[in-house]
Design a protein around this motif. Structure first.
Motif, PDB file in Angstrom:
ATOM      1  N   ASP A  93       1.026  -1.648   0.100  1.00 41.65           N
ATOM      2  CA  ASP A  93       0.176   0.545   0.228  1.00 41.65           C
ATOM      3  C   ASP A  93       1.124   1.328   0.002  1.00 41.65           C
ATOM      4  OD1 ASP A  93      -1.796   2.704   0.632  1.00 41.65           O
ATOM      5  OD2 ASP A  93      -2.969   0.410   1.412  1.00 41.65           O
ATOM      6  N   LEU A  94       0.962   1.941  -1.362  1.00 42.77           N
ATOM      7  CA  LEU A  94       2.154   2.776  -0.976  1.00 42.77           C
ATOM      8  C   LEU A  94       0.939   4.460  -0.688  1.00 42.77           C
ATOM      9  CD1 LEU A  94       3.473   1.884  -4.461  1.00 42.77           C
ATOM     10  CD2 LEU A  94       4.314   2.071  -2.004  1.00 42.77           C
ATOM     11  N   GLY A  95      -0.729   4.746  -0.433  1.00 41.29           N
ATOM     12  CA  GLY A  95      -1.155   5.538   0.342  1.00 41.29           C
ATOM     13  C   GLY A  95      -1.931   6.755  -1.036  1.00 41.29           C
ATOM     14  N   GLU A  96      -2.615   7.785  -0.118  1.00 39.93           N
ATOM     15  CA  GLU A  96      -2.705   8.670  -0.814  1.00 39.93           C
ATOM     16  C   GLU A  96      -2.004   9.391  -2.061  1.00 39.93           C
ATOM     17  OE1 GLU A  96      -6.486   8.328  -1.772  1.00 39.93           O
ATOM     18  OE2 GLU A  96      -6.897   6.559   0.020  1.00 39.93           O
ATOM     19  N   GLN A 100      -1.129  13.981 -10.416  1.00 37.93           N
ATOM     20  CA  GLN A 100       0.621  13.170 -11.095  1.00 37.93           C
ATOM     21  C   GLN A 100       1.375  14.097 -10.648  1.00 37.93           C
ATOM     22  OE1 GLN A 100      -0.809  12.104 -14.609  1.00 37.93           O
ATOM     23  NE2 GLN A 100      -2.683  10.149 -13.627  1.00 37.93           N
ATOM     24  N   SER A 101       1.284  14.755 -11.182  1.00 34.45           N
ATOM     25  CA  SER A 101       2.123  16.080 -11.102  1.00 34.45           C
ATOM     26  C   SER A 101       3.614  16.361 -10.148  1.00 34.45           C
ATOM     27  CB  SER A 101       1.671  17.957 -11.583  1.00 34.45           C
ATOM     28  OG  SER A 101       0.521  17.881 -10.377  1.00 34.45           O
ATOM     29  N   TRP A 102       3.203  15.539  -8.812  1.00 35.66           N
ATOM     30  CA  TRP A 102       3.716  15.407  -8.072  1.00 35.66           C
ATOM     31  C   TRP A 102       4.914  14.882  -8.154  1.00 35.66           C
ATOM     32  CZ3 TRP A 102       6.512  18.291  -3.693  1.00 35.66           C
ATOM     33  CH2 TRP A 102       6.719  17.017  -3.282  1.00 35.66           C
ATOM     34  N   PHE A 103       4.980  13.512  -8.979  1.00 37.19           N
ATOM     35  CA  PHE A 103       5.921  13.179  -9.511  1.00 37.19           C
ATOM     36  C   PHE A 103       6.489  13.411 -10.063  1.00 37.19           C
ATOM     37  CE2 PHE A 103       2.952  10.063  -7.907  1.00 37.19           C
ATOM     38  CZ  PHE A 103       2.646   9.096  -6.706  1.00 37.19           C
ATOM     39  N   TRP A 104       5.785  14.379 -11.562  1.00 40.70           N
ATOM     40  CA  TRP A 104       7.173  14.995 -11.991  1.00 40.70           C
ATOM     41  C   TRP A 104       7.912  15.751 -11.390  1.00 40.70           C
ATOM     42  CZ3 TRP A 104       1.633  15.771 -14.943  1.00 40.70           C
ATOM     43  CH2 TRP A 104       1.202  15.230 -15.722  1.00 40.70           C
ATOM     44  N   THR A 105       7.251  16.478 -10.456  1.00 39.81           N
ATOM     45  CA  THR A 105       8.188  17.765  -9.246  1.00 39.81           C
ATOM     46  C   THR A 105       9.402  16.697  -8.309  1.00 39.81           C
ATOM     47  OG1 THR A 105       5.878  18.944  -9.208  1.00 39.81           O
ATOM     48  CG2 THR A 105       8.766  18.584  -7.816  1.00 39.81           C
ATOM     49  N   VAL A 106       9.241  15.360  -8.476  1.00 38.20           N
ATOM     50  CA  VAL A 106      10.089  14.191  -7.873  1.00 38.20           C
ATOM     51  C   VAL A 106      11.069  14.193  -8.898  1.00 38.20           C
ATOM     52  CG1 VAL A 106      11.067  12.376  -6.650  1.00 38.20           C
ATOM     53  CG2 VAL A 106       8.147  13.731  -6.112  1.00 38.20           C
ATOM     54  N   ASP A 107      10.927  13.779 -10.225  1.00 37.04           N
ATOM     55  CA  ASP A 107      11.809  13.427 -10.696  1.00 37.04           C
ATOM     56  C   ASP A 107      12.821  14.716 -11.563  1.00 37.04           C
ATOM     57  OD1 ASP A 107      10.848  10.991 -11.393  1.00 37.04           O
ATOM     58  OD2 ASP A 107       9.482  11.278 -12.537  1.00 37.04           O
ATOM     59  N   ALA A 157      20.399   3.118  -7.400  1.00 38.84           N
ATOM     60  CA  ALA A 157      20.513   4.501  -8.059  1.00 38.84           C
ATOM     61  C   ALA A 157      19.448   5.523  -7.039  1.00 38.84           C
ATOM     62  CB  ALA A 157      20.016   4.564  -8.581  1.00 38.84           C
ATOM     63  N   HIS A 158      18.859   5.272  -5.992  1.00 34.50           N
ATOM     64  CA  HIS A 158      17.673   6.394  -5.472  1.00 34.50           C
ATOM     65  C   HIS A 158      18.072   6.530  -3.708  1.00 34.50           C
ATOM     66  CE1 HIS A 158      14.655   6.321  -8.921  1.00 34.50           C
ATOM     67  NE2 HIS A 158      13.840   7.290  -8.072  1.00 34.50           N
ATOM     68  N   GLU A 159      18.491   5.746  -3.628  1.00 32.39           N
ATOM     69  CA  GLU A 159      19.340   5.446  -2.300  1.00 32.39           C
ATOM     70  C   GLU A 159      20.955   6.473  -1.945  1.00 32.39           C
ATOM     71  OE1 GLU A 159      18.591   1.225   0.358  1.00 32.39           O
ATOM     72  OE2 GLU A 159      19.927   1.227  -1.300  1.00 32.39           O
ATOM     73  N   ALA A 160      21.124   6.779  -3.320  1.00 30.99           N
ATOM     74  CA  ALA A 160      22.559   7.245  -3.568  1.00 30.99           C
ATOM     75  C   ALA A 160      23.032   8.162  -3.571  1.00 30.99           C
ATOM     76  CB  ALA A 160      23.515   6.140  -4.436  1.00 30.99           C
ATOM     77  N   LEU A 165      18.391  15.394  -1.641  1.00 32.03           N
ATOM     78  CA  LEU A 165      17.198  15.658  -1.810  1.00 32.03           C
ATOM     79  C   LEU A 165      16.309  16.561  -0.799  1.00 32.03           C
ATOM     80  CD1 LEU A 165      15.753  11.875  -3.351  1.00 32.03           C
ATOM     81  CD2 LEU A 165      17.016  13.941  -4.909  1.00 32.03           C
ATOM     82  N   ASP A 166      15.448  17.100  -1.061  1.00 31.29           N
ATOM     83  CA  ASP A 166      14.945  18.115  -1.016  1.00 31.29           C
ATOM     84  C   ASP A 166      13.856  17.341   0.507  1.00 31.29           C
ATOM     85  OD1 ASP A 166      12.743  21.030   0.015  1.00 31.29           O
ATOM     86  OD2 ASP A 166      11.477  19.206  -0.105  1.00 31.29           O
ATOM     87  N   PRO A 167      13.443  17.658   1.716  1.00 32.57           N
ATOM     88  CA  PRO A 167      13.123  17.045   2.804  1.00 32.57           C
ATOM     89  C   PRO A 167      11.609  16.432   2.169  1.00 32.57           C
ATOM     90  CG  PRO A 167      13.616  18.436   3.654  1.00 32.57           C
ATOM     91  CD  PRO A 167      14.073  19.440   2.161  1.00 32.57           C
ATOM     92  N   GLU A 168      11.150  16.567   1.455  1.00 35.18           N
ATOM     93  CA  GLU A 168       9.557  16.285   0.763  1.00 35.18           C
ATOM     94  C   GLU A 168       9.471  15.558  -0.231  1.00 35.18           C
ATOM     95  OE1 GLU A 168       5.460  18.538   0.002  1.00 35.18           O
ATOM     96  OE2 GLU A 168       6.778  19.412  -0.469  1.00 35.18           O
ATOM     97  N   VAL A 169      10.838  16.013  -1.134  1.00 38.38           N
ATOM     98  CA  VAL A 169      10.738  14.932  -2.095  1.00 38.38           C
ATOM     99  C   VAL A 169      11.574  13.299  -1.618  1.00 38.38           C
ATOM    100  CG1 VAL A 169      12.170  14.185  -3.908  1.00 38.38           C
ATOM    101  CG2 VAL A 169      11.003  16.720  -3.982  1.00 38.38           C
ATOM    102  N   ARG A 170      12.206  13.784  -0.925  1.00 36.36           N
ATOM    103  CA  ARG A 170      12.778  12.131  -0.175  1.00 36.36           C
ATOM    104  C   ARG A 170      11.976  11.456   0.725  1.00 36.36           C
ATOM    105  NH1 ARG A 170      16.534  14.477   2.847  1.00 36.36           N
ATOM    106  NH2 ARG A 170      15.456  14.967   4.785  1.00 36.36           N
ATOM    107  N   GLU A 171      11.253  11.961   1.631  1.00 41.33           N
ATOM    108  CA  GLU A 171       9.923  11.430   2.027  1.00 41.33           C
ATOM    109  C   GLU A 171       8.998  10.730   1.058  1.00 41.33           C
ATOM    110  OE1 GLU A 171       5.871  12.477   4.846  1.00 41.33           O
ATOM    111  OE2 GLU A 171       6.999  14.002   4.172  1.00 41.33           O
ATOM    112  N   THR A 172       8.836  11.600   0.098  1.00 38.83           N
ATOM    113  CA  THR A 172       7.897  10.387  -1.310  1.00 38.83           C
ATOM    114  C   THR A 172       8.989   8.887  -1.509  1.00 38.83           C
ATOM    115  OG1 THR A 172       6.526  12.599  -1.896  1.00 38.83           O
ATOM    116  CG2 THR A 172       7.371  10.752  -3.641  1.00 38.83           C
ATOM    117  N   VAL A 173      10.549   9.231  -2.061  1.00 41.70           N
ATOM    118  CA  VAL A 173      10.960   8.453  -2.604  1.00 41.70           C
ATOM    119  C   VAL A 173      11.326   7.201  -1.498  1.00 41.70           C
ATOM    120  CG1 VAL A 173      13.258   7.804  -3.534  1.00 41.70           C
ATOM    121  CG2 VAL A 173      12.633  10.068  -4.250  1.00 41.70           C
ATOM    122  N   GLU A 174      11.390   7.891  -0.677  1.00 38.46           N
ATOM    123  CA  GLU A 174      11.558   6.720   0.656  1.00 38.46           C
ATOM    124  C   GLU A 174      10.052   5.793   0.961  1.00 38.46           C
ATOM    125  OE1 GLU A 174      12.402   9.069   4.191  1.00 38.46           O
ATOM    126  OE2 GLU A 174      14.152   8.690   4.199  1.00 38.46           O
TER     127      GLU A 174
END
Length: 206
Positions: A93-96, A100-107, A157-160, A165-174
């Motif tokens: 379960d990856l949550g709510e 979609q645009s948030w994932f482009w911001t993360v990228d 690649a992501h752990e490296a 990363l910005d804290p909010e982006v890092r939270e998503t990646v984690e």
């Protein structure tokens, strides 16, 4: 945007059910469950005041017959999800997620670290269905796939780059690292002769 989950399984087996000329008794039994699930989704949508031009149950039959009648509609996506589900398990379960645009911001943030575009979250999550379907016509439902054999590469690649990363982006990646790391470890612990390149991580948001 909707609720996002990830599961793993054999996409080849799911596609065999969709494309079989003569179905095996096991496939026919699976279809009984799939058809019931499609009717359940139609009932849930109707209870929410949503009546599709092409119902999920009808969309399934059209996909099985190879005779899609509509140019767009979410029913086909729900139907394909119902067809794939029996062949996938180990659901995470990856949550709510609101948009979609948030994932482009993360990228955009992660790409600055030199991460390959093919490992970008939006490329994976929004890669689309494994077969050609009419557009859903809205932001949900949507789906994406990613080969399980590349899970370890994604994790490494992501752990490296997490520390950059910005804290909010890092939270998503984690959130995604936690789920995909499990699949990477399962792949690594499976005997090489038992691994299948058809094993797939399937992402579904509705």
């Amino acid at each position: 945007m909707g609720h996002l989950v990830m599961s793993t399984g054999s996409m080849r087996d799911a596609m065999r059910l969709l494309t079989a000329v003569e179905r095996t008794p096991e496939q026919e039994r699976t279809l009984v469950t799939v058809r019931e699930q499609c009717r359940t989704v139609d009932g849930r949508l109707h209870a929410q005041g949503i009546d599709l031009d092409v119902s999920v149950a009808q969309a399934l039959e059209e996909l099985l017959d190879g005779a899609v009648t509509a140019e767009r509609g979410p029913g086909y996506h729900y139907a394909l999800h119902a067809l794939i589900s029996p062949y996938f398990s180990d659901t995470h379960d990856l949550g709510e997620w609101r948009r979609q645009s948030w994932f482009w911001t993360v990228d955009e943030e992660v790409s600055r670290t030199g991460l390959p575009a093919r490992l970008a979250l939006s490329q994976i999550l929004l890669s689309g269905p494994p077969v050609r379907l009419p557009p859903a016509g809205d932001s949900t439902p949507w789906m994406g796939t990613f080969p399980t054999e590349l899970a370890a590469e994604f994790v490494a690649a992501h752990e490296a780059v997490l520390g950059r990363l910005d804290p909010e982006v890092r939270e998503t990646v984690e959130v995604f690292l936690k789920a995909i790391r499990c699949e990477a470890e399962a792949w690594a612990s499976t005997a090489e002769g038992l691994r299948s390149r058809q094993d797939t991580m399937f992402f579904w948001c509705s």
